[in-house]
Design an enzyme around this catalytic site. Structure first.
Site, PDB file in Angstrom:
ATOM      1  N   GLU A 116       0.850  -1.198   0.000  1.00  0.00           N
ATOM      2  CA  GLU A 116       0.000   0.000   0.000  1.00  0.00           C
ATOM      3  C   GLU A 116       0.880   1.241   0.000  1.00  0.00           C
ATOM      4  O   GLU A 116       2.012   1.198   0.460  1.00  0.00           O
ATOM      5  CB  GLU A 116      -0.935  -0.009   1.221  1.00  0.00           C
ATOM      6  CG  GLU A 116      -0.176   0.010   2.536  1.00  0.00           C
ATOM      7  CD  GLU A 116      -1.045  -0.303   3.756  1.00  0.00           C
ATOM      8  OE1 GLU A 116      -1.879  -1.204   3.672  1.00  0.00           O
ATOM      9  OE2 GLU A 116      -0.851   0.362   4.781  1.00  0.00           O
ATOM     10  N   LYS A 118       2.441   4.647   1.258  1.00  0.00           N
ATOM     11  CA  LYS A 118       2.646   5.204   2.590  1.00  0.00           C
ATOM     12  C   LYS A 118       2.271   6.672   2.530  1.00  0.00           C
ATOM     13  O   LYS A 118       2.983   7.488   1.938  1.00  0.00           O
ATOM     14  CB  LYS A 118       4.103   5.045   3.014  1.00  0.00           C
ATOM     15  CG  LYS A 118       4.371   5.564   4.409  1.00  0.00           C
ATOM     16  CD  LYS A 118       5.743   5.111   4.899  1.00  0.00           C
ATOM     17  CE  LYS A 118       5.981   5.572   6.324  1.00  0.00           C
ATOM     18  NZ  LYS A 118       6.078   7.031   6.433  1.00  0.00           N
ATOM     19  N   ASP A 120       1.744  10.487   3.490  1.00  0.00           N
ATOM     20  CA  ASP A 120       2.598  11.398   4.224  1.00  0.00           C
ATOM     21  C   ASP A 120       1.719  12.343   5.028  1.00  0.00           C
ATOM     22  O   ASP A 120       1.422  13.453   4.596  1.00  0.00           O
ATOM     23  CB  ASP A 120       3.480  12.168   3.241  1.00  0.00           C
ATOM     24  CG  ASP A 120       4.704  12.722   3.926  1.00  0.00           C
ATOM     25  OD1 ASP A 120       4.915  12.414   5.116  1.00  0.00           O
ATOM     26  OD2 ASP A 120       5.454  13.460   3.264  1.00  0.00           O
ATOM     27  N   TYR A 228      -5.432   2.123   8.125  1.00  0.00           N
ATOM     28  CA  TYR A 228      -4.587   1.006   7.718  1.00  0.00           C
ATOM     29  C   TYR A 228      -4.447  -0.105   8.745  1.00  0.00           C
ATOM     30  O   TYR A 228      -3.772  -1.078   8.474  1.00  0.00           O
ATOM     31  CB  TYR A 228      -3.212   1.475   7.259  1.00  0.00           C
ATOM     32  CG  TYR A 228      -2.465   2.343   8.259  1.00  0.00           C
ATOM     33  CD1 TYR A 228      -1.981   1.821   9.448  1.00  0.00           C
ATOM     34  CD2 TYR A 228      -2.227   3.679   7.981  1.00  0.00           C
ATOM     35  CE1 TYR A 228      -1.303   2.611  10.352  1.00  0.00           C
ATOM     36  CE2 TYR A 228      -1.540   4.486   8.882  1.00  0.00           C
ATOM     37  CZ  TYR A 228      -1.082   3.946  10.058  1.00  0.00           C
ATOM     38  OH  TYR A 228      -0.419   4.736  10.958  1.00  0.00           O
ATOM     39  N   LYS A 318      11.090   3.718   1.168  1.00  0.00           N
ATOM     40  CA  LYS A 318      10.927   5.148   0.938  1.00  0.00           C
ATOM     41  C   LYS A 318      11.204   5.520  -0.508  1.00  0.00           C
ATOM     42  O   LYS A 318      12.085   4.956  -1.150  1.00  0.00           O
ATOM     43  CB  LYS A 318      11.867   5.942   1.856  1.00  0.00           C
ATOM     44  CG  LYS A 318      11.505   5.860   3.330  1.00  0.00           C
ATOM     45  CD  LYS A 318      10.161   6.476   3.600  1.00  0.00           C
ATOM     46  CE  LYS A 318      10.027   7.276   4.851  1.00  0.00           C
ATOM     47  NZ  LYS A 318      10.848   8.297   5.258  1.00  0.00           N
ATOM     48  N   CYS A 412      13.648  46.672 -17.234  1.00  0.00           N
ATOM     49  CA  CYS A 412      13.547  45.348 -17.817  1.00  0.00           C
ATOM     50  C   CYS A 412      14.941  44.811 -18.136  1.00  0.00           C
ATOM     51  O   CYS A 412      15.736  45.508 -18.776  1.00  0.00           O
ATOM     52  CB  CYS A 412      12.698  45.415 -19.087  1.00  0.00           C
ATOM     53  SG  CYS A 412      12.680  43.852 -19.997  1.00  0.00           S
ATOM     54  N   CYS A 415      14.956  44.719 -22.294  1.00  0.00           N
ATOM     55  CA  CYS A 415      14.833  45.904 -23.162  1.00  0.00           C
ATOM     56  C   CYS A 415      15.071  47.213 -22.432  1.00  0.00           C
ATOM     57  O   CYS A 415      14.975  48.278 -23.044  1.00  0.00           O
ATOM     58  CB  CYS A 415      13.466  45.917 -23.843  1.00  0.00           C
ATOM     59  SG  CYS A 415      12.129  46.384 -22.712  1.00  0.00           S
ATOM     60  N   CYS A 430       7.199  44.730 -17.314  1.00  0.00           N
ATOM     61  CA  CYS A 430       7.968  45.541 -18.252  1.00  0.00           C
ATOM     62  C   CYS A 430       6.975  46.363 -19.062  1.00  0.00           C
ATOM     63  O   CYS A 430       5.967  45.846 -19.542  1.00  0.00           O
ATOM     64  CB  CYS A 430       8.771  44.620 -19.172  1.00  0.00           C
ATOM     65  SG  CYS A 430       9.376  45.442 -20.665  1.00  0.00           S
ATOM     66  N   CYS A 436       9.917  45.129 -26.474  1.00  0.00           N
ATOM     67  CA  CYS A 436      10.710  44.217 -25.646  1.00  0.00           C
ATOM     68  C   CYS A 436      10.896  42.881 -26.361  1.00  0.00           C
ATOM     69  O   CYS A 436       9.920  42.191 -26.666  1.00  0.00           O
ATOM     70  CB  CYS A 436      10.036  44.012 -24.297  1.00  0.00           C
ATOM     71  SG  CYS A 436      10.916  42.823 -23.264  1.00  0.00           S
TER      72      CYS A 436
HETATM   73  O1  JCF Z   1       0.341   5.234   5.257  1.00  0.00           O
HETATM   74  C1  JCF Z   1       1.045   5.201   6.231  1.00  0.00           C
HETATM   75  N1  JCF Z   1       1.708   6.290   6.560  1.00  0.00           N
HETATM   76  C2  JCF Z   1       1.161   3.968   7.075  1.00  0.00           C
HETATM   77  C3  JCF Z   1       1.825   4.011   8.299  1.00  0.00           C
HETATM   78  C4  JCF Z   1       0.577   2.792   6.621  1.00  0.00           C
HETATM   79  C5  JCF Z   1       0.666   1.647   7.388  1.00  0.00           C
HETATM   80  O2  JCF Z   1       0.105   0.520   6.943  1.00  0.00           O
HETATM   81  C6  JCF Z   1       1.332   1.642   8.637  1.00  0.00           C
HETATM   82  C7  JCF Z   1       1.916   2.856   9.099  1.00  0.00           C
HETATM   83  C8  JCF Z   1       2.552   2.844  10.329  1.00  0.00           C
HETATM   84  C9  JCF Z   1       2.587   1.675  11.075  1.00  0.00           C
HETATM   85  N2  JCF Z   1       1.383   0.511   9.394  1.00  0.00           N
HETATM   86  C10 JCF Z   1       1.991   0.528  10.586  1.00  0.00           C
HETATM   87  C11 JCF Z   1       2.032  -0.707  11.348  1.00  0.00           C
END
Ligand code: JCF
Length: 676
Positions: A116, A118, A120, A228, A318, A412, A415, A430, A436
């Site tokens: 899946e 991650k 942010d 999640y 990451k 400018c 020109c 300008c 120009c």
């Molecule tokens: O989407 C996430 N940031 C994310 C964080 C998804 C996950 O399935 C996670 C998590 C942090 C810990 N699962 C765990 C166990």
């Protein structure tokens, strides 16, 4: 920053810095360095401590991940600790993870990986008793977080009451609260208007929004939560046997779960998933910073267990960072087609968001002031989605002694004409107009572009060459170019010269809306150009119109009207238009009377693949007949024209009882309207 000092003093310096950055990030919501820099320093400290265990102190940031709860919120103790994930940064490290997993399992044990994105955002926990949301909490340090119940209640995607009836009496759900990119842009646009502080990225904006003591402010922010995991005191496996089944249950109970979840057989499947999501990353509606891989079967997760604060059965792979730190070397001033001056940052090249970046926009001088940036500064650059890289912050404690202020130019750079700032506008312009060279050059690029005259093969670089070599000065000069002239240019053979001449000739057959748009009149975009063409029917009528006559047109207000009138009042512009018409630019007559607006007031949707024309061409023809062409089907849609392989839009139209046409039917309508 010297790295040659003794390990002991280096570790002390790193600890100090990490404590500072950690506090800025977790407690103040005001990080002063990008995450990658934090991670680098963190890893450096981890490495020193691994090589010199005697240097490890109980208060080292490596011994505590996360931040202390703010005192203003009540503290919540997590009965089941909220875990974090270990990270890997390369294929090799991911394969090592897989090897560690398999080495702890019996040979015959089979399992899958759930993959899946991650997200942010901010990790959060939701507690439901008898199906009702009773508590929301931040992760905090994993043991204790902050009670943000009032705030999570404002998040639209969090159910206040569960659906179905097979949920346990006490249910804790965990997930990520985040702000989609569009919401982030909106909040920052408002902050810009109010001259208040901007958020650096969507995650900070989400954190700032959740940490409001006044939940009305939180409610005004378009936060979302994607769930999640389920954390239960009792036996989970009564309810479901795998991570993916758990997510299905969550979806049934009314939670948002990732639509991008996938279950794969092995590590090769994980690597494919990583590549596929990396390719989709820029197009997603929200920031993701990597992929989470989890052993899917709960029984296998149990066998694997935990190391300190992270599970052995999950890992985060990451992505390349979307924020980096680099140095601002110089600021240049670019002149746009309408004379707008844009300060452009020249950077020490840096790899960020998957590409090497050496330029970033500074937008305008208000932005320069807001950032307080100086030449020589270390700055944080962000590149996410399809947007141009942005400088989001200055690292103030690293300002060098010889940093220079950015001087606002008075003339400018191309020109030398004086610059002016219209009242209420942020941009400096300008005043040179077509004197120009930069404005002329940008005007030619616009004229040739796809949505304007669509001159195939005449890209920005070639326009620069044509102008620099003195072959053209105005857009009208394009049509007197000859193949031998072109063939003399660098990187231009006979063949490409002939092709360009052919493309120029082909572009002469256009439409009045395209031609008006191509002229590059300020504030006249595609839609306004179309309205002007339909209203005035001929170029002569438009050129003869005064302000009052212009104001009658849809979407034309006093400012647009004055730009149009001013454009045609300039003799040079009238000469260029006349020269273009003399060169043979023509368009089909816009018919007046009954069939002119055959589809006036109607909303059409195009879907599927057309054979006889592209969807863009069909759209233009429908619009010429007065129809609005929308991207999605709703009750307001009048007709859906569907080519081959049409999918959900056609189905939706049929379910709503909306009229549909196949390609043949569409062609018949276009013929009736004189468009074919
Ligand atoms: O989407 C996430 N940031 C994310 C964080 C998804 C996950 O399935 C996670 C998590 C942090 C810990 N699962 C765990 C166990």
């Amino acid at each position: 920053m010297t790295k040659t000092s003794s390990p002991e003093s280096r570790a002390a310096v790193l600890r100090e810095q990490l404590h500072l950055y950690n506090h800025q990030y977790y407690v103040l919501d005001q990080p002063s360095v990008p995450d990658v820099e934090y991670d680098r320093l963190f890893r450096e400290l981890q490495d020193i401590e691994a090589q010199h265990p005697e240097l490890r102190t109980p208060d080292s940031p490596t011994q505590r991940v996360g931040g202390e709860p703010l005192s203003a919120f009540k503290t919540v103790r997590h009965e089941i600790p909220m875990l974090s994930l270990d990270n890997v940064f390369s294929e090799q490290e991911l394969r090592d993870f897989d090897r560690r997993v398999r080495s702890r399992l019996a040979d015959q044990e089979t399992f899958h990986y759930a993959c899946e994105p991650k997200l942010d955002g901010i990790a959060a926990s939701l507690l439901y008793v008898d199906g009702v949301l009773v508590r929301g909490a931040t992760r905090g340090d994993g043991q204790q977080g902050e009670d943000i119940t009032q705030n999570v209640r404002t998040v639209a995607s969090i159910p206040l009451k569960l659906q179905g009836d097979d949920w346990p009496d006490e249910l804790e759900v965990r997930g990520e609260i985040y702000l989609p990119r569009a919401g982030f842009e909106k909040i920052n646009a408002q902050a810009r208007q109010n001259d208040s502080k901007l958020f650096v990225n969507p995650r900070n904006a989400a954190a700032g929004s959740l940490r409001q003591l006044d939940s009305r402010i939180t409610a005004s922010r378009p936060l979302e939560m994607c769930c999640y995991s389920v954390a239960l005191a009792e036996d989970q496996q009564q309810l479901f046997k795998s991570h993916s089944e758990g997510l299905q249950k969550l979806a049934q109970w009314g939670f948002l779960v990732s639509p991008l979840l996938n279950v794969v057989d092995d590590i090769e499947g994980c690597l494919d998933y990583y590549q596929s999501l990396l390719a989709q990353r820029d197009g997603l509606a929200y920031d993701i910073d990597g992929i989470v891989f989890k052993v899917n079967e709960l029984s296998v997760q149990d066998t694997l267990g935990f190391v300190s604060r992270a599970p052995r059965w999950a890992i985060a792979h990451k992505f390349p960072a979307q924020e980096e730190i680099t140095t601002l070397k110089e600021v240049e001033f670019q002149v746009g087609r309408t004379g707008a001056i844009t300060p452009v940052a020249k950077l020490e090249p840096v790899f960020v968001g998957g590409v090497t970046v050496s330029n970033a926009t500074l937008h305008n001088f208000d932005e320069v002031q807001r950032l307080g940036v100086m030449i020589g500064d270390d700055i944080i650059i962000r590149r996410a989605g399809d947007v141009i890289p942005q400088i989001v912050q200055v690292v103030e404690d690293r300002r060098p002694a010889d940093a220079r202020a950015i001087q606002i130019p008075e003339h400018c750079p191309v020109c030398e004409s004086p610059l002016e700032k219209a009242p209420g506008e942020a941009v400096l312009r300008c005043t040179g107009g077509l004197i120009c060279g930069a404005q002329r050059r940008e005007g030619i690029k616009h004229f040739a572009s796809r949505k304007a005259m669509d001159i195939d093969g005449l890209g920005d670089k070639l326009v620069d060459q044509l102008v620099d070599s003195g072959l053209i000065e105005t857009i009208a000069d394009l049509y007197s170019l000859t193949a031998p002239q072109l063939a003399g240019l660098e990187r231009m053979g006979q063949k490409s010269a002939d092709n360009l001449i052919a493309a120029l000739n082909k572009s002469k057959d256009t439409t009045l809306p395209r031609f008006l748009f191509a002229l590059g009149i300020r504030e006249v975009g595609e839609a306004t150009a179309r309205n002007l063409a339909l209203h005035f029917v001929s170029l002569e009528n438009l050129m003869a119109a005064d302000q009052e006559a212009l104001l009658v047109v849809d979407d034309v207000g006093p400012i647009v009207a004055s730009h149009i009138a001013a454009f045609f009042a300039v003799e040079h512009n009238r000469d260029v238009v006349a020269a273009l018409v003399a060169a043979g630019i023509r368009w089909p007559e816009i018919k007046t009377g009954s069939d002119a607006q055959l589809l006036s007031g109607q909303t059409w949707v195009l879907t599927g693949n057309l054979e006889a024309m592209t969807r863009a061409e069909a759209k233009e023809k429908l619009q010429a007949l007065g129809a609005k062409v929308a991207g999605s089907v709703s009750a307001k849609t009048d007709c859906v024209a569907a080519g081959s392989a049409a999918g959900s839009k056609l189905a939706k139209a049929q379910s709503l009882g909306i009229k549909t046409l196949d390609e043949e039917g569409l062609i018949a309508v276009l013929k009736e309207g004189g468009q074919l």
